[in-house]
Design a protein around this motif. Sequence first.
Motif, PDB file in Angstrom:
ATOM      1  N   LEU A 430       0.829  -1.207   0.000  1.00 52.54           N
ATOM      2  CA  LEU A 430       0.000   0.000   0.000  1.00 52.54           C
ATOM      3  C   LEU A 430       0.862   1.254   0.000  1.00 52.54           C
ATOM      4  CD1 LEU A 430      -2.695  -1.303   2.467  1.00 52.54           C
ATOM      5  CD2 LEU A 430      -3.036  -0.812   0.040  1.00 52.54           C
ATOM      6  N   ALA A 431       1.991   1.222   0.701  1.00 49.87           N
ATOM      7  CA  ALA A 431       2.901   2.374   0.693  1.00 49.87           C
ATOM      8  C   ALA A 431       3.488   2.595  -0.695  1.00 49.87           C
ATOM      9  CB  ALA A 431       4.010   2.161   1.716  1.00 49.87           C
ATOM     10  N   LEU A 432       3.702   1.505  -1.454  1.00 47.64           N
ATOM     11  CA  LEU A 432       4.270   1.602  -2.808  1.00 47.64           C
ATOM     12  C   LEU A 432       3.238   1.944  -3.872  1.00 47.64           C
ATOM     13  CD1 LEU A 432       6.630  -1.542  -2.774  1.00 47.64           C
ATOM     14  CD2 LEU A 432       7.359   0.845  -2.878  1.00 47.64           C
ATOM     15  N   LEU A 433       1.959   1.886  -3.520  1.00 56.02           N
ATOM     16  CA  LEU A 433       0.901   2.045  -4.515  1.00 56.02           C
ATOM     17  C   LEU A 433       1.025   3.304  -5.379  1.00 56.02           C
ATOM     18  CD1 LEU A 433      -1.729   0.972  -5.734  1.00 56.02           C
ATOM     19  CD2 LEU A 433      -2.973   2.129  -3.877  1.00 56.02           C
ATOM     20  N   PRO A 434       1.266   4.504  -4.810  1.00 50.68           N
ATOM     21  CA  PRO A 434       1.365   5.689  -5.674  1.00 50.68           C
ATOM     22  C   PRO A 434       2.476   5.598  -6.716  1.00 50.68           C
ATOM     23  CG  PRO A 434       1.083   6.315  -3.368  1.00 50.68           C
ATOM     24  CD  PRO A 434       1.362   4.843  -3.382  1.00 50.68           C
ATOM     25  N   GLN A 435       3.524   4.815  -6.450  1.00 47.25           N
ATOM     26  CA  GLN A 435       4.624   4.690  -7.406  1.00 47.25           C
ATOM     27  C   GLN A 435       4.217   3.893  -8.639  1.00 47.25           C
ATOM     28  OE1 GLN A 435       8.356   3.400  -5.666  1.00 47.25           O
ATOM     29  NE2 GLN A 435       7.838   4.336  -3.696  1.00 47.25           N
ATOM     30  N   ILE A 436       3.337   2.943  -8.461  1.00 42.49           N
ATOM     31  CA  ILE A 436       2.963   2.109  -9.611  1.00 42.49           C
ATOM     32  C   ILE A 436       1.603   2.519 -10.194  1.00 42.49           C
ATOM     33  CG2 ILE A 436       4.339   0.173  -8.779  1.00 42.49           C
ATOM     34  CD1 ILE A 436       0.701  -0.277  -8.562  1.00 42.49           C
ATOM     35  N   CYS A 437       0.871   3.383  -9.475  1.00 44.49           N
ATOM     36  CA  CYS A 437      -0.418   3.881  -9.963  1.00 44.49           C
ATOM     37  C   CYS A 437      -0.507   5.359  -9.590  1.00 44.49           C
ATOM     38  CB  CYS A 437      -1.566   3.082  -9.339  1.00 44.49           C
ATOM     39  SG  CYS A 437      -3.207   3.583  -9.906  1.00 44.49           S
ATOM     40  N   PRO A 438       0.004   6.259 -10.447  1.00 40.96           N
ATOM     41  CA  PRO A 438       0.126   7.684 -10.101  1.00 40.96           C
ATOM     42  C   PRO A 438      -1.193   8.359  -9.730  1.00 40.96           C
ATOM     43  CG  PRO A 438       1.391   7.159 -12.072  1.00 40.96           C
ATOM     44  CD  PRO A 438       0.570   5.954 -11.765  1.00 40.96           C
ATOM     45  N   GLU A 439      -2.310   7.862 -10.257  1.00 42.26           N
ATOM     46  CA  GLU A 439      -3.586   8.499  -9.941  1.00 42.26           C
ATOM     47  C   GLU A 439      -4.132   8.099  -8.579  1.00 42.26           C
ATOM     48  OE1 GLU A 439      -4.460   4.986 -12.771  1.00 42.26           O
ATOM     49  OE2 GLU A 439      -2.947   6.557 -12.483  1.00 42.26           O
ATOM     50  N   ALA A 440      -3.471   7.155  -7.930  1.00 46.59           N
ATOM     51  CA  ALA A 440      -3.907   6.700  -6.610  1.00 46.59           C
ATOM     52  C   ALA A 440      -3.059   7.347  -5.518  1.00 46.59           C
ATOM     53  CB  ALA A 440      -3.802   5.185  -6.520  1.00 46.59           C
ATOM     54  N   GLU A 441      -3.649   7.463  -4.339  1.00 45.71           N
ATOM     55  CA  GLU A 441      -2.934   8.011  -3.192  1.00 45.71           C
ATOM     56  C   GLU A 441      -3.169   7.079  -2.006  1.00 45.71           C
ATOM     57  OE1 GLU A 441      -2.452  12.272  -0.783  1.00 45.71           O
ATOM     58  OE2 GLU A 441      -4.135  11.947  -2.159  1.00 45.71           O
ATOM     59  N   SER A 442      -2.134   6.838  -1.233  1.00 47.81           N
ATOM     60  CA  SER A 442      -2.285   6.003  -0.041  1.00 47.81           C
ATOM     61  C   SER A 442      -1.660   6.720   1.136  1.00 47.81           C
ATOM     62  CB  SER A 442      -1.627   4.629  -0.250  1.00 47.81           C
ATOM     63  OG  SER A 442      -0.237   4.766  -0.452  1.00 47.81           O
ATOM     64  N   LYS A 443      -2.346   6.646   2.287  1.00 48.10           N
ATOM     65  CA  LYS A 443      -1.873   7.319   3.488  1.00 48.10           C
ATOM     66  C   LYS A 443      -2.031   6.394   4.678  1.00 48.10           C
ATOM     67  CE  LYS A 443      -3.117  12.029   2.039  1.00 48.10           C
ATOM     68  NZ  LYS A 443      -3.934  13.228   2.382  1.00 48.10           N
ATOM     69  N   ARG A 444      -1.013   6.374   5.498  1.00 46.54           N
ATOM     70  CA  ARG A 444      -1.119   5.587   6.722  1.00 46.54           C
ATOM     71  C   ARG A 444      -2.063   6.299   7.689  1.00 46.54           C
ATOM     72  NH1 ARG A 444       2.913   4.492  11.798  1.00 46.54           N
ATOM     73  NH2 ARG A 444       1.380   3.250  12.949  1.00 46.54           N
ATOM     74  N   LEU A 445      -2.982   5.541   8.272  1.00 44.81           N
ATOM     75  CA  LEU A 445      -3.945   6.076   9.220  1.00 44.81           C
ATOM     76  C   LEU A 445      -3.663   5.490  10.596  1.00 44.81           C
ATOM     77  CD1 LEU A 445      -6.599   7.838   9.298  1.00 44.81           C
ATOM     78  CD2 LEU A 445      -7.833   5.674   9.241  1.00 44.81           C
ATOM     79  N   GLN A 446      -3.496   6.365  11.584  1.00 39.04           N
ATOM     80  CA  GLN A 446      -3.317   5.906  12.950  1.00 39.04           C
ATOM     81  C   GLN A 446      -4.620   6.106  13.715  1.00 39.04           C
ATOM     82  OE1 GLN A 446       0.602   6.659  14.773  1.00 39.04           O
ATOM     83  NE2 GLN A 446       0.936   8.090  13.075  1.00 39.04           N
ATOM     84  N   PRO A 447      -4.804   5.365  14.812  1.00 39.99           N
ATOM     85  CA  PRO A 447      -6.072   5.460  15.538  1.00 39.99           C
ATOM     86  C   PRO A 447      -6.467   6.890  15.905  1.00 39.99           C
ATOM     87  CG  PRO A 447      -4.851   3.570  16.318  1.00 39.99           C
ATOM     88  CD  PRO A 447      -3.956   4.282  15.359  1.00 39.99           C
ATOM     89  N   GLU A 448      -5.480   7.731  16.287  1.00 37.35           N
ATOM     90  CA  GLU A 448      -5.853   9.097  16.670  1.00 37.35           C
ATOM     91  C   GLU A 448      -6.336   9.927  15.485  1.00 37.35           C
ATOM     92  OE1 GLU A 448      -1.212   9.226  16.707  1.00 37.35           O
ATOM     93  OE2 GLU A 448      -2.808   7.799  17.198  1.00 37.35           O
TER      94      GLU A 448
END
Length: 610
Positions: A430-448
């Motif tokens: 998921l962290a690598l996703l934007p590199q192989i699919c430029p139109e996608a964005e992925s962000k780590r979500l923490q409980p807070e």
Amino acid sequence: MKDTYRFQVNLSGMINILANHLYSNPRVYLRELLQNAVDAVTARNELEEGYQGQITVELSGMGSTATMTMEDNGIGLNEEEVHQFLAMIGQSSKRGGEDFISRETSFIGRFGIGLLSCFMVSDEIVMITQSAKGGPALEWRGQPDGTYTIRKLENALSPGTKVYLRCKPGSEIYFGEQNLAKWLYDYGALLPYPISLHSGSSSRKINGTRPVWIAYPELARDRKEEVLHLGEQLLGERFHDFIPLHTASGRTGGIAYILPQAVNLNAKKTHRVYLKHMLVSEKAENILPDWAFFVKCIVWTDELQPTASREHFYENEKLEEVREELGEAIRSELMRMADYDQSRLRQIIGQHALSIKALAVEDENFYRMIYRWLPFESTFGRKELGELLKERSTIFYTLTLDEYRQITHVAAAQFMLVVNGGYIYDSELLALLPQICPEAESKRLQPEDISFSFTDITADERRQYYENTRTADAALQRFRCQIQLKRFKPSELPALYTLSKESADLRSLEAAKEVSTDALSSVLNSLGSSFQAAAYSTLYFNLDNPVVARVFSGDPAMLPAAVEMLYVNALMMGHYPMSRQELAVLNEGIIRFIEWGYAAGNTQDGGNGQ
């Protein structure tokens, strides 16, 4: 003047080494005999154009009286060769003038000790041989004490060799007809020469015509049923799909059968490997890359170097090169499916998602080809990544399974797309996703972070609950936890516990202190003191929840106990391990509320005059 001595070999000791250390099972005597016969046939085939080689095994008698013979019409041995190759341990008729271990040859055997393996199942080895180069026929008899005799026979025979073995006590299993048939097929199924077994009045052909795709693995795609049938015969499993294997040199090939069920990541990856089409290992573990644990292979090669037992291969540069090329063949076939056979690829990924993800992490180009079909667990259900990207262009993901469990109900109620990144490889992909699919964005979500979607209470509500909020906040100070009143979905959830990085680190240190020695606890104390000031967790109370609304509007005397119970309940809902202090709060709170319940019941009964 120097005296020269020849090493003396303790043959009984050598046989013990063969049986208990070199070979995995006494049945390999059959492989060694078969190997010698194949090499003899190969040698004569190189000598005589148009020659047709064959190998015949005959079994007579049963049990301890059983005798087995193996006959080939190969090149045979003359007397000089008998002395040279059967009397000297470590010598080989395939030696030539070069180093006999490393030299490239068309023969299988290299160590000249294979015939000794027959002493594991027989107390005597008798061999009759006739050289194709001429000379008398010879009878050679070997004994396990290291002695042997040679007798010249009066009549010339057809060229070839015949070996006789009589079952010794305790070895009856190695002379059973069904076992012989099975082992001969196991070792010789891919050999180019016909092998037959005769026993009494019965006769059977062991191996059939070798399929053309053995030489040209890419042709296997057009012979699916034949390839699957061979896989079932040799590997003992029923398969539904496969991938042809080949190397650039063409000297190693095979079939990678797709396992019909998912396998454990740590399961041993064993494959069946043939050297010059003779089975050398049923459990080769190092022939494919580690990520390829979703296949079981039949591999044939003539370029790898076997160990002395001929049951494994040396871990050297050649093996590393072959392993990489076989892995590339699997990778390329999966990428081909992504372009031309997506339903087939989807089925393989569905069965072996973990293996495919392991490869995708390793190979960005492969990931780019197949990311759409990789399955992930999310607040929208278990879906393929392509489906999730149709729902949202931004994908939030958690780093751990616990983080996902802590927020999944809240996130789902807010219609937030959150993917569980806690399983192996998922957060990396998921962290690598934007590199192989430029139109996608992925962000780590923490409980807070989930609290950003909560609704603030009004100014009037803040004034209304001000005193009770201070009381509740004070009740949780000993746990380094602060509270906030919010409104959020689902209303069934009374409270959500969240940790900052500092508070998570401190919580881990405190948990370690509880099970540590005094000296280690002192060290942990000093580590934790550096960030204690910032290490506060937050407990969000949901005013949309009826219980929370009653707690903050009810009897102030009950508020601290109720807040503490909601705190430990939130820890359990978030799958947080509890400290001894928190467990004590849980136990005390349960007893306290039971007592209050009884007291309230007694008051009610007294009020009714009972």
